[in-house]
Design an enzyme around this catalytic site. Structure first.
Site: not given
Length: 440
Positions: A211-212
């Site tokens: 997740k970014i």
């Protein structure tokens, strides 16, 4: 959030939320977490506990415990129909130990898991299930933050194993478990890329999503990470303009990868919903006109509907078709922040109106419980596009600046995750000190 008296909920026959049933007194199916001491006395605390009630409609759903978990068969639910009939993948927005307590949810139709710093803060600080591993890590010389990541990585690895069969059955199309890079890196483009590479390497599971956050600094990171062949869940998307930039970053990354086979490089774009209404409703109340008050509870679904329209446009045409020939998969839009914050609204408000093909809906306990109990499965996401456009424009005319809303919510989201992350590290330090393991 305080309850708004005499609130006009969006429930007309032509409303975007017309498919949503209001809350009622009908029996619920409860999904949540509780300790072994709360289990039914007839069930050993070393096993999964099941609340059984013949009056309940739907499947038996198992709660996470602090004991060892087992999976049990579950009946077919609306979650299966959601995927089989409408092409939307229901995911679970939570993770705790033992991860085997996810098995009954998987049997009930859950097809993936999302996590974030707040989820791990709650899981680790409120459970003793992490103590033994934490003690071993600190005794071996790990510092507090390094120990935290090892705790997280183990949970992600174990959860990935449970969803691996779904990943294989869908040829990398589903069955993912998401782990987020440190929220301290939200303004660090290169640091985010390096963190993503590290997590991808240490988790070492085919079905992990890194997740970014969709901050301005991290949009270039998305392109770089995708170009390395690493699958990504882009999180904290609050506006249409930022969402379009995220989709472009995914396409740019695929094109820059140089890979001849793109079928195993996938992504979801997590578009947040309920928080939009929470903020805009406050602005509408401040405006105070009848027109403004009538728009409460409608902004989030309207913007999400237009996001899906953008998605359909972006993943079509010559540029996309050229990538499809290399096996590329669409970056599915994922509806996040689906729990209802205002008790005056229907409890499936951020799930039922957003059902459509090639999408994901990740639901925390409250939303999942409500939809399993009385959700209706039908394609709704593009059934009222013109109404959504009208609501979006009407809000602009009232002085709602969508760009400002997106910026504020992004800052609040990043700050919230940073606070959860820092709070958990403090908790772990205190735990280490109480066990007299370290003195820093």
């Amino acid at each position: 959030m305080a309850t708004i008296s005499r609130l006009s909920t969006p429930n007309s026959a032509t409303s975007l939320s017309s498919t949503v049933k209001p809350r009622s007194a009908q029996p619920k199916i409860f999904i949540g977490f509780y300790k072994g001491s709360d289990f039914n006395a007839k069930v050993s605390s070393s096993k999964l506990a099941v609340r059984s009630n013949s009056a309940l409609r739907g499947p038996l759903v198992v709660k996470c415990s602090q004991a060892d978990g087992n999976g049990i068969p579950a009946k077919r639910t609306v979650l299966h129909d959601l995927y089989d009939k409408e092409g939307q993948s229901p995911w679970y927005d939570n993770l705790c130990r033992p991860v085997t307590d996810l098995l009954p949810l998987i049997a009930s139709g859950v097809r993936g898991v999302t996590s974030n710093p707040a989820i791990f803060q709650k899981a680790i600080s409120s459970s003793n299930a992490y103590n033994d591993q934490f003690r071993e890590l600190v005794q071996s010389g790990k510092d507090i933050e390094a120990a935290y990541w090892e705790l997280v990585v183990k949970d992600i690895q174990d959860a990935c194993k449970l969803f691996e069969s779904i990943y294989d059955q869908t040829d990398a199309g589903d069955g993912y478990v998401s782990v987020e890079v440190s929220p301290r890196l939200a303004d660090d483009t290169n640091g985010t890329v390096e963190a993503a590479k590290y997590l991808h390497k240490v988790v070492d599971r085919r079905n992990v999503y890194i997740k970014i956050p969709a901050t301005a600094a991290c949009v270039p990171s998305i392109k770089d990470v995708i170009s390395l062949g690493i699958s990504v869940n882009v999180t904290l998307i609050f506006s249409l303009s930022r969402y379009e930039a995220v989709m472009d970053a995914y396409l740019d990354g695929l094109e820059a990868s140089g890979l001849s086979d793109l079928s195993k490089v996938t992504s979801v774009a997590s578009f947040f919903v309920s928080r939009v209404d929470t903020l805009i409703d406050k602005k509408l109340e401040k405006i105070g006109t009848p027109e403004a008050l009538d728009l409460r509870g409608k902004a989030a679904v309207a913007q999400a509907t237009l996001a899906y329209k953008l998605y359909q446009k972006k993943f079509s045409g010559p540029r996309w078709e050229a990538l499809v020939k290399k096996g590329a998969k669409k970056q599915r839009v994922l509806w996040a922040s689906t729990s209802v914050k205002n008790p005056a609204y229907p409890d499936t408000l951020y799930v039922a109106p957003l059902i459509g093909p090639d999408t994901v809906s990740t639901m925390p306990d409250q939303a999942l419980q409500a939809f399993v109990d009385h959700g209706t499965v039908s394609r709704t996401i593009d059934s009222n596009v013109s109404e959504a456009e009208g609501i979006y424009s009407a809000l602009e005319k009232l002085g709602i600046d969508w760009s400002d809303v997106g910026t504020q919510l992004e800052l609040e989201g990043v700050d919230s995750f940073k606070k959860s992350f820092d709070s958990l590290l403090d908790t772990l330090q205190e735990k280490a000190n109480s066990l007299k393991l370290v003195s820093l």
